[in-house]
Design an enzyme around this catalytic site. Structure first.
Site, PDB file in Angstrom:
ATOM      1  N   HIS A 144      -2.271 -10.860  -9.564  1.00 49.00           N
ATOM      2  CA  HIS A 144      -2.452  -9.993 -10.735  1.00 49.00           C
ATOM      3  C   HIS A 144      -3.927  -9.810 -11.084  1.00 49.00           C
ATOM      4  O   HIS A 144      -4.238  -9.422 -12.202  1.00 49.00           O
ATOM      5  CB  HIS A 144      -1.710 -10.587 -11.940  1.00 49.00           C
ATOM      6  CG  HIS A 144      -0.219 -10.554 -11.777  1.00 49.00           C
ATOM      7  ND1 HIS A 144       0.626 -11.473 -12.355  1.00 49.00           N
ATOM      8  CD2 HIS A 144       0.580  -9.715 -11.093  1.00 49.00           C
ATOM      9  CE1 HIS A 144       1.881 -11.192 -12.038  1.00 49.00           C
ATOM     10  NE2 HIS A 144       1.880 -10.127 -11.270  1.00 49.00           N
ATOM     11  N   HIS A 145      -4.828 -10.117 -10.136  1.00 46.84           N
ATOM     12  CA  HIS A 145      -6.256 -10.008 -10.483  1.00 46.84           C
ATOM     13  C   HIS A 145      -6.635  -8.565 -10.785  1.00 46.84           C
ATOM     14  O   HIS A 145      -7.598  -8.303 -11.482  1.00 46.84           O
ATOM     15  CB  HIS A 145      -7.144 -10.585  -9.369  1.00 46.84           C
ATOM     16  CG  HIS A 145      -7.263  -9.697  -8.171  1.00 46.84           C
ATOM     17  ND1 HIS A 145      -6.235  -9.519  -7.272  1.00 46.84           N
ATOM     18  CD2 HIS A 145      -8.273  -8.913  -7.738  1.00 46.84           C
ATOM     19  CE1 HIS A 145      -6.622  -8.666  -6.341  1.00 46.84           C
ATOM     20  NE2 HIS A 145      -7.853  -8.285  -6.596  1.00 46.84           N
ATOM     21  N   LYS A 170       0.836  -3.625  -5.941  1.00 42.46           N
ATOM     22  CA  LYS A 170       1.261  -2.523  -5.079  1.00 42.46           C
ATOM     23  C   LYS A 170       1.729  -3.050  -3.741  1.00 42.46           C
ATOM     24  O   LYS A 170       1.113  -3.942  -3.161  1.00 42.46           O
ATOM     25  CB  LYS A 170       0.039  -1.613  -4.863  1.00 42.46           C
ATOM     26  CG  LYS A 170       0.307  -0.345  -4.149  1.00 42.46           C
ATOM     27  CD  LYS A 170       0.583   0.769  -5.140  1.00 42.46           C
ATOM     28  CE  LYS A 170       1.080   2.023  -4.494  1.00 42.46           C
ATOM     29  NZ  LYS A 170       2.452   1.955  -3.983  1.00 42.46           N
ATOM     30  N   LYS A 173      -5.595  -6.694   1.847  1.00 43.01           N
ATOM     31  CA  LYS A 173      -5.793  -5.344   2.384  1.00 43.01           C
ATOM     32  C   LYS A 173      -6.418  -4.419   1.336  1.00 43.01           C
ATOM     33  O   LYS A 173      -7.370  -3.703   1.604  1.00 43.01           O
ATOM     34  CB  LYS A 173      -4.419  -4.805   2.796  1.00 43.01           C
ATOM     35  CG  LYS A 173      -4.446  -3.555   3.597  1.00 43.01           C
ATOM     36  CD  LYS A 173      -3.021  -3.093   3.891  1.00 43.01           C
ATOM     37  CE  LYS A 173      -2.188  -4.156   4.573  1.00 43.01           C
ATOM     38  NZ  LYS A 173      -0.813  -3.704   4.852  1.00 43.01           N
ATOM     39  N   LYS A 233       5.079  -6.978  -2.648  1.00 42.31           N
ATOM     40  CA  LYS A 233       5.960  -6.489  -1.578  1.00 42.31           C
ATOM     41  C   LYS A 233       7.400  -6.664  -2.018  1.00 42.31           C
ATOM     42  O   LYS A 233       7.711  -7.559  -2.822  1.00 42.31           O
ATOM     43  CB  LYS A 233       5.739  -7.307  -0.294  1.00 42.31           C
ATOM     44  CG  LYS A 233       6.198  -6.583   0.940  1.00 42.31           C
ATOM     45  CD  LYS A 233       5.162  -5.573   1.385  1.00 42.31           C
ATOM     46  CE  LYS A 233       5.616  -4.771   2.580  1.00 42.31           C
ATOM     47  NZ  LYS A 233       4.538  -3.913   3.104  1.00 42.31           N
TER      48      LYS A 233
HETATM   49  P1  NAD Z   1       9.817   2.449  10.541  1.00 47.92           P
HETATM   50  O1  NAD Z   1      11.116   1.899  10.092  1.00 47.92           O
HETATM   51  O2  NAD Z   1       9.504   3.868  10.258  1.00 47.92           O
HETATM   52  O3  NAD Z   1       9.646   2.259  12.132  1.00 47.92           O
HETATM   53  C1  NAD Z   1       9.796   1.052  12.824  1.00 47.92           C
HETATM   54  C2  NAD Z   1      10.123   1.382  14.274  1.00 47.92           C
HETATM   55  O4  NAD Z   1      10.123   0.179  15.039  1.00 47.92           O
HETATM   56  C3  NAD Z   1      11.518   2.012  14.453  1.00 47.92           C
HETATM   57  O5  NAD Z   1      11.425   3.131  15.297  1.00 47.92           O
HETATM   58  C4  NAD Z   1      12.330   0.900  15.068  1.00 47.92           C
HETATM   59  O6  NAD Z   1      13.397   1.359  15.884  1.00 47.92           O
HETATM   60  C5  NAD Z   1      11.282   0.174  15.893  1.00 47.92           C
HETATM   61  N1  NAD Z   1      11.623  -1.213  16.224  1.00 47.92           N
HETATM   62  C6  NAD Z   1      12.404  -2.090  15.549  1.00 47.92           C
HETATM   63  N2  NAD Z   1      12.449  -3.277  16.187  1.00 47.92           N
HETATM   64  C7  NAD Z   1      11.689  -3.134  17.299  1.00 47.92           C
HETATM   65  C8  NAD Z   1      11.359  -3.997  18.373  1.00 47.92           C
HETATM   66  N3  NAD Z   1      11.830  -5.247  18.434  1.00 47.92           N
HETATM   67  N4  NAD Z   1      10.558  -3.521  19.350  1.00 47.92           N
HETATM   68  C9  NAD Z   1      10.080  -2.262  19.321  1.00 47.92           C
HETATM   69  N5  NAD Z   1      10.360  -1.385  18.323  1.00 47.92           N
HETATM   70  C10 NAD Z   1      11.157  -1.825  17.319  1.00 47.92           C
HETATM   71  O7  NAD Z   1       8.723   1.458   9.944  1.00 47.92           O
HETATM   72  P2  NAD Z   1       7.187   1.763   9.643  1.00 47.92           P
HETATM   73  O8  NAD Z   1       7.064   2.223   8.245  1.00 47.92           O
HETATM   74  O9  NAD Z   1       6.625   2.561  10.757  1.00 47.92           O
HETATM   75  O10 NAD Z   1       6.590   0.272   9.673  1.00 47.92           O
HETATM   76  C11 NAD Z   1       6.229  -0.368  10.894  1.00 47.92           C
HETATM   77  C12 NAD Z   1       5.250  -1.495  10.586  1.00 47.92           C
HETATM   78  O11 NAD Z   1       4.104  -0.938   9.920  1.00 47.92           O
HETATM   79  C13 NAD Z   1       5.787  -2.587   9.675  1.00 47.92           C
HETATM   80  O12 NAD Z   1       5.188  -3.818  10.046  1.00 47.92           O
HETATM   81  C14 NAD Z   1       5.254  -2.182   8.312  1.00 47.92           C
HETATM   82  O13 NAD Z   1       5.141  -3.277   7.413  1.00 47.92           O
HETATM   83  C15 NAD Z   1       3.899  -1.640   8.694  1.00 47.92           C
HETATM   84  N6  NAD Z   1       3.311  -0.746   7.691  1.00 47.92           N
HETATM   85  C16 NAD Z   1       3.948   0.380   7.284  1.00 47.92           C
HETATM   86  C17 NAD Z   1       3.342   1.219   6.352  1.00 47.92           C
HETATM   87  C18 NAD Z   1       3.947   2.530   5.929  1.00 47.92           C
HETATM   88  O14 NAD Z   1       3.259   3.298   5.233  1.00 47.92           O
HETATM   89  N7  NAD Z   1       5.151   2.858   6.331  1.00 47.92           N
HETATM   90  C19 NAD Z   1       2.095   0.869   5.799  1.00 47.92           C
HETATM   91  C20 NAD Z   1       1.453  -0.292   6.247  1.00 47.92           C
HETATM   92  C21 NAD Z   1       2.075  -1.093   7.200  1.00 47.92           C
END
Ligand code: NAD
Length: 467
Positions: free
Chosen positions: A63-64, A69, A93, A105
């Site tokens: 909460h700093h 978010k 981040k 989260k």
């Molecule tokens: P998403 O659900 O849109 O996509 C994830 C993809 O990974 C899917 O296509 C899924 O089928 C595939 N997948 C699942 N298990 C798998 C495996 N074992 N091997 C290979 N592919 C696999 O999710 P996203 O929003 O793209 O998020 C992906 C990562 O990015 C997560 O770690 C998330 O925390 C991180 N992230 C997302 C955002 C965002 O804005 N969406 C922001 C920062 C970080």
């Protein structure tokens, strides 16, 4: 597979960096701690009339700065430990890229593939209601966003539920990543992948660093392997291939494919949509396991699926020179050491995937300001440029065509301003952490943590512990 304690892994990286800072031990402990941890269980009626109990989490790590978010993950792997780790990563981040939020989260422990759209809506609305009752949502206290397994659709349901529960004039700012018609912002869907592209582009433009890796500068011609072709993986691959990188491998949940000649991303996406899988895509070889492609020869490897994908089991066989952590926590601390030892560059998650939260910040600003970026200035800028161009025409022989005038006299609209703000953020933060890396002789992850600890720490200075 070995079980990894994700929060412990994040804290290990934090402790390593803390040794390079001058902060009081007590403050460092406070910085690591999760301020609020919420675990809820609620019933949902399925379409067939049966009732099931759903587990949901929301963690506000720090909460700093307010609001806190962080995204909401829909996955069967969701746990308290995972949500705490991801919330902590959000704090660091945001600090690395100077986004003025604390970290949070959320998680809902379901496989969205096994739920109908109406069931998903019921789950999301009930989860939002629970957050509201416990004061875990609101434009001034905690603002969710999409993450693995969720998208703009779910954020729209969250906003609508919150709006019905309050008279808050800033209700649109209670969640980001919303559809455009519900207060979303142009460029949010692709923001994380676009940020990954800006970050890798900046890293690859550094001649000295590329020479150390035995690579030339620039993205053109660099081979690329992506794990997870979802929102982040697809958009990272899109911008990198548009800049000339060659996609040679893709991993999905069920298999992985490879082609030395390169894979057409848009055709692959269409094939995946049609068949539900990437298996058997033309001109590619389907490899033994869904992780095999991570070990193929390539310049850039982008894990964009889930945590702990690069671990002690496969780290030694990974050949990529640059590992761009688009996912959160894809590399375990032991694997990180193995890869570092080999001399590869790991561009860490707590910097590289910050594009999403950066554009979420812009969306939140738009929502609480109640005005679209560019609305006040775009016309003014265009008219000013036109005046300058007409002066150039009067003092020279040059006459501009209508097409040239349109191109040269362009003012910044919402999309252009968001993109420019994102690029500025990613480029500045990269150089900040790369300079720290060189100054302390550490790796980029440790440098990013040093940057975050110093920035969060500066908030603690002179702050009383109340009451
Ligand atoms: P998403 O659900 O849109 O996509 C994830 C993809 O990974 C899917 O296509 C899924 O089928 C595939 N997948 C699942 N298990 C798998 C495996 N074992 N091997 C290979 N592919 C696999 O999710 P996203 O929003 O793209 O998020 C992906 C990562 O990015 C997560 O770690 C998330 O925390 C991180 N992230 C997302 C955002 C965002 O804005 N969406 C922001 C920062 C970080």
């Amino acid at each position: 597979m070995k079980e990894y304690k994700f929060f412990e892994q994040v804290n290990k990286a934090f402790d390593k960096a803390a040794a390079y800072t001058k902060l009081d031990k007590g403050f460092l402990e406070q910085m690591k701690a999760c301020n609020d941890v919420l675990h809820i269980q609620f019933p949902i009626e399925r379409d067939d009339g049966s009732v099931i109990v759903i587990d949901g989490y929301r963690v506000e790590h720090s909460h700093h700065k307010m609001p806190t978010k962080g995204g909401i993950r829909y996955s069967t792997m969701v746990s308290e430990d995972e949500t705490m780790a991801l919330a902590a990563l959000m704090t660091y981040k945001c600090a690395v890229v100077d986004v003025p939020f604390g970290g949070a989260k959320g998680g809902i422990k379901i496989d969205p593939k096994n739920f109908s759209v109406t069931e998903l809506e019921r789950v999301t609305r009930r989860y939002t209601y629970e957050l509201y009752k416990k004061n875990f949502i609101g434009p001034g206290n905690d603002v969710p966003a999409p993450d693995y397994g969720s998208s703009a659709r779910e954020m729209g349901w969250i906003f609508d539920t919150y709006r019905q529960l309050t008279n808050d004039i800033d209700a649109e700012g209670c969640v980001t990543g919303k559809p455009l018609g519900q207060g979303g912002i142009r460029g949010r869907t692709e923001a994380t992948g676009r940020g990954v592209y800006f970050g890798i582009k900046e890293a690859c433009s550094n001649k000295e660093d590329m020479e150390e890796l035995g690579l030339t500068t620039g993205l053109d011609g660099k081979t690329l392997v992506v794990q997870g072709l979802g929102n982040v993986g697809y958009h990272s691959a899109k911008y990198l291939t548009e800049a000339g990188s060659i996609l040679t491998g893709v991993a999905e949940w069920d298999c992985s494919i490879h082609s030395d000649k390169g894979i057409d991303l848009e055709e692959l996406m269409a094939y995946k949509k049609e068949t539900g899988s990437i298996k058997g895509f033309k001109g590619t070889k389907t490899l033994k396991t869904n992780k095999s492609v991570l070990e193929t020869k390539c310049d850039i490897l982008i894990p964009a699926a889930l945590e702990n994908q690069i671990n002690e089991e496969n780290a030694k066989r990974i050949k990529a020179k640059i590992i761009g952590e688009a996912a959160n926590g894809p590399t375990t601390s032991a694997a990180h050491e193995i890869i570092k030892e080999r001399g590869a560059l790991i561009i860490p998650d707590n910097y590289l995937n910050a594009g999403g939260v950066t554009v979420s910040y812009f969306e939140w600003l738009k929502n609480i300001q109640h005005v679209r970026f560019g609305r006040m200035g775009k016309r003014f800028e265009e008219n000013s440029y036109k005046k300058i161009l007409s002066v150039i025409e009067t003092i020279s022989d040059r006459k501009f065509t209508d097409k040239e005038l349109e191109f040269l006299a362009q003012g910044g609209g919402e999309r252009e301003l968001v993109d420019s703000g994102l690029e500025e953020t990613m480029v500045n933060a990269y150089n900040e952490i790369n300079n720290l890396r060189k100054h302390h002789g550490v790796d980029l992850r440790t440098a990013a943590f040093i940057s975050a600890i110093n920035k969060v720490g500066s908030m603690y200075e002179g702050m009383g512990i109340f009451p």
